[in-house]
Design an enzyme around this catalytic site. Structure first.
Site, short mmCIF file in Angstrom:
data_model
loop_
_atom_site.label_atom_id
_atom_site.label_comp_id
_atom_site.label_asym_id
_atom_site.label_seq_id
_atom_site.Cartn_x
_atom_site.Cartn_y
_atom_site.Cartn_z
NE ARG A 74 66.97 42.76 45.03
CZ ARG A 74 67.01 42.46 43.63
NH1 ARG A 74 66.80 41.97 42.70
NH2 ARG A 74 66.51 43.93 42.86
CE LYS A 129 67.12 43.41 34.05
NZ LYS A 129 65.54 44.17 35.19
NE ARG A 185 65.17 47.88 41.91
CZ ARG A 185 65.19 47.45 42.22
NH1 ARG A 185 63.46 46.85 43.11
NH2 ARG A 185 64.11 45.63 41.75
NE ARG A 206 69.96 48.53 35.72
CZ ARG A 206 69.43 47.27 35.74
NH1 ARG A 206 70.42 45.56 35.96
NH2 ARG A 206 69.08 46.79 36.99
NE ARG A 238 62.92 40.89 43.18
CZ ARG A 238 63.20 41.31 42.54
NH1 ARG A 238 63.76 40.25 41.27
NH2 ARG A 238 63.97 42.94 43.03
P1 B4P Z 1 63.24 39.47 38.37
O1 B4P Z 1 63.24 38.12 37.48
O2 B4P Z 1 64.32 38.98 39.38
O3 B4P Z 1 63.20 41.18 37.78
P2 B4P Z 1 64.69 41.55 37.17
O4 B4P Z 1 64.01 42.00 35.71
O5 B4P Z 1 65.93 40.40 36.91
O6 B4P Z 1 65.09 42.67 38.43
P3 B4P Z 1 65.90 44.31 38.74
O7 B4P Z 1 66.09 44.87 37.94
O8 B4P Z 1 65.60 44.30 39.68
O9 B4P Z 1 67.04 43.50 39.23
P4 B4P Z 1 68.64 43.81 38.86
O10 B4P Z 1 69.21 42.60 39.74
O11 B4P Z 1 69.68 43.78 37.38
O12 B4P Z 1 61.65 38.90 38.48
C1 B4P Z 1 60.89 40.18 39.65
C2 B4P Z 1 59.42 39.32 39.95
O13 B4P Z 1 58.81 38.94 39.21
C3 B4P Z 1 60.42 37.48 40.56
O14 B4P Z 1 59.95 37.74 42.08
C4 B4P Z 1 60.04 36.61 40.13
O15 B4P Z 1 59.44 35.87 40.13
C5 B4P Z 1 58.53 37.57 39.09
N1 B4P Z 1 58.35 36.98 37.47
C6 B4P Z 1 59.40 37.25 36.91
N2 B4P Z 1 58.73 36.81 35.09
C7 B4P Z 1 57.16 36.98 35.74
C8 B4P Z 1 56.19 36.86 34.64
N3 B4P Z 1 56.18 36.40 33.64
N4 B4P Z 1 55.03 36.92 35.15
C9 B4P Z 1 55.04 36.37 36.93
N5 B4P Z 1 56.08 37.05 37.34
C10 B4P Z 1 57.33 37.25 37.14
O16 B4P Z 1 69.32 45.02 39.30
C11 B4P Z 1 68.84 45.95 41.02
C12 B4P Z 1 70.17 47.66 41.15
O17 B4P Z 1 71.53 47.00 40.79
C13 B4P Z 1 69.93 48.67 40.56
O18 B4P Z 1 68.44 48.83 40.53
C14 B4P Z 1 70.53 49.00 40.13
O19 B4P Z 1 71.28 50.12 41.33
C15 B4P Z 1 71.87 48.16 40.57
N6 B4P Z 1 72.38 47.42 38.82
C16 B4P Z 1 72.84 45.88 38.60
N7 B4P Z 1 72.72 46.49 37.46
C17 B4P Z 1 73.27 47.72 37.15
C18 B4P Z 1 74.02 48.54 36.10
N8 B4P Z 1 74.57 47.54 34.69
N9 B4P Z 1 74.58 49.83 35.81
C19 B4P Z 1 74.07 50.14 37.23
N10 B4P Z 1 73.03 49.85 38.41
C20 B4P Z 1 72.86 48.68 38.20
#
Ligand code: B4P
Length: 200
Positions: free
Chosen positions: A134, A14, A145, A89, A128
């Site tokens: 983190r 994302k 998660r 979410r 990561r």
């Molecule tokens: P990212 O792109 O960083 O992953 P993400 O989906 O954004 O992460 P996440 O869901 O953990 O984070 P958030 O901050 O929203 O990619 C991950 C890794 O994969 C990276 O290393 C990247 O380089 C690699 N990658 C990406 N695409 C790739 C591909 N195509 N091929 C290979 N590698 C790839 O949430 C964190 C926490 O915050 C949650 O658990 C929750 O506790 C809280 N939170 C956030 N929003 C909330 C909400 N709305 N309500 C309640 N809690 C919330």
């Protein structure tokens, strides 16, 4: 002007894809994960409370997330066009977002849902963890998660599918290929709606 949501399990890309979408379509990027981590970094009482949830891999309560989001949105004109990354979410968050946008005669245009297998999610997030620092990028918390995503966030797929707003993207491919598919979906939507954004 577009309002997009990028949706998917933890590690589905994302954040990675939002950065590219923001640049290409000149949208404002709002990541609730980033907002919550910024609050944690300030080490305020609220930040400590938030860390208690994130460190366990569970969702931060809706009232806290919604308050953070509303405060942030105050800085922008709602006409800007947004990409909401990791928000909503829960159903409560989705309904609140609809209400907020409807109150200014706007709506969510498209929800981009990225599908990635659980094994791949684990592998990416463990990868990561080596440099993210983190607290939630460790195996036990990653599984939590994923479980929380399935029980609390996955129902949103039906919510947006019923509104005809959902686009499912296979996120197992390399980053550029995933972005190509997302761009195609957005461009098709824009063309079909006959809305020509300035960036095209
Ligand atoms: P990212 O792109 O960083 O992953 P993400 O989906 O954004 O992460 P996440 O869901 O953990 O984070 P958030 O901050 O929203 O990619 C991950 C890794 O994969 C990276 O290393 C990247 O380089 C690699 N990658 C990406 N695409 C790739 C591909 N195509 N091929 C290979 N590698 C790839 O949430 C964190 C926490 O915050 C949650 O658990 C929750 O506790 C809280 N939170 C956030 N929003 C909330 C909400 N709305 N309500 C309640 N809690 C919330």
């Amino acid at each position: 002007m577009l309002n997009l949501i990028i949706f998917g399990p933890p590690g589905s890309g994302k954040g990675t894809q939002s950065a590219r979408i923001t640049k290409k379509y000149c949208l404002t990027h709002i990541s609730t994960g980033d907002l919550l981590r910024e609050e944690m970094a300030r080490a305020t009482e609220l930040g400590k409370e938030i860390a208690g949830f994130i460190d366990q891999g569970i969702l931060v309560p809706d009232d806290i997330v919604i308050k953070e989001l509303k405060q942030t949105l105050k800085q922008y004109s709602l006409e800007t066009g947004f990409i909401f990354d990791g928000f909503p979410r829960t159903l409560v968050q989705a309904e609140m977002l609809d209400e907020m946008l409807n109150s200014v005669a706007m709506a969510v245009d498209m929800v981009i849902s990225i599908d990635v297998s659980e094994q791949e999610l684990l592998q990416r997030l463990m990868g990561r963890s080596e440099d993210s620092g983190r607290s939630d990028d460790c195996e036990e918390v990653i599984w939590k998660r994923i479980e929380v995503y399935k029980s609390q966030s996955l129902p949103l797929i039906g919510y947006y599918a019923d509104q005809g707003k959902l686009v499912k993207i296979n996120g197992m491919d390399p980053v550029d290929k995933v972005f190509g598919k997302i761009s195609h979906a957005i461009d098709t939507y824009v063309k079909d709606k006959e809305v020509i954004p300035e960036v095209l």
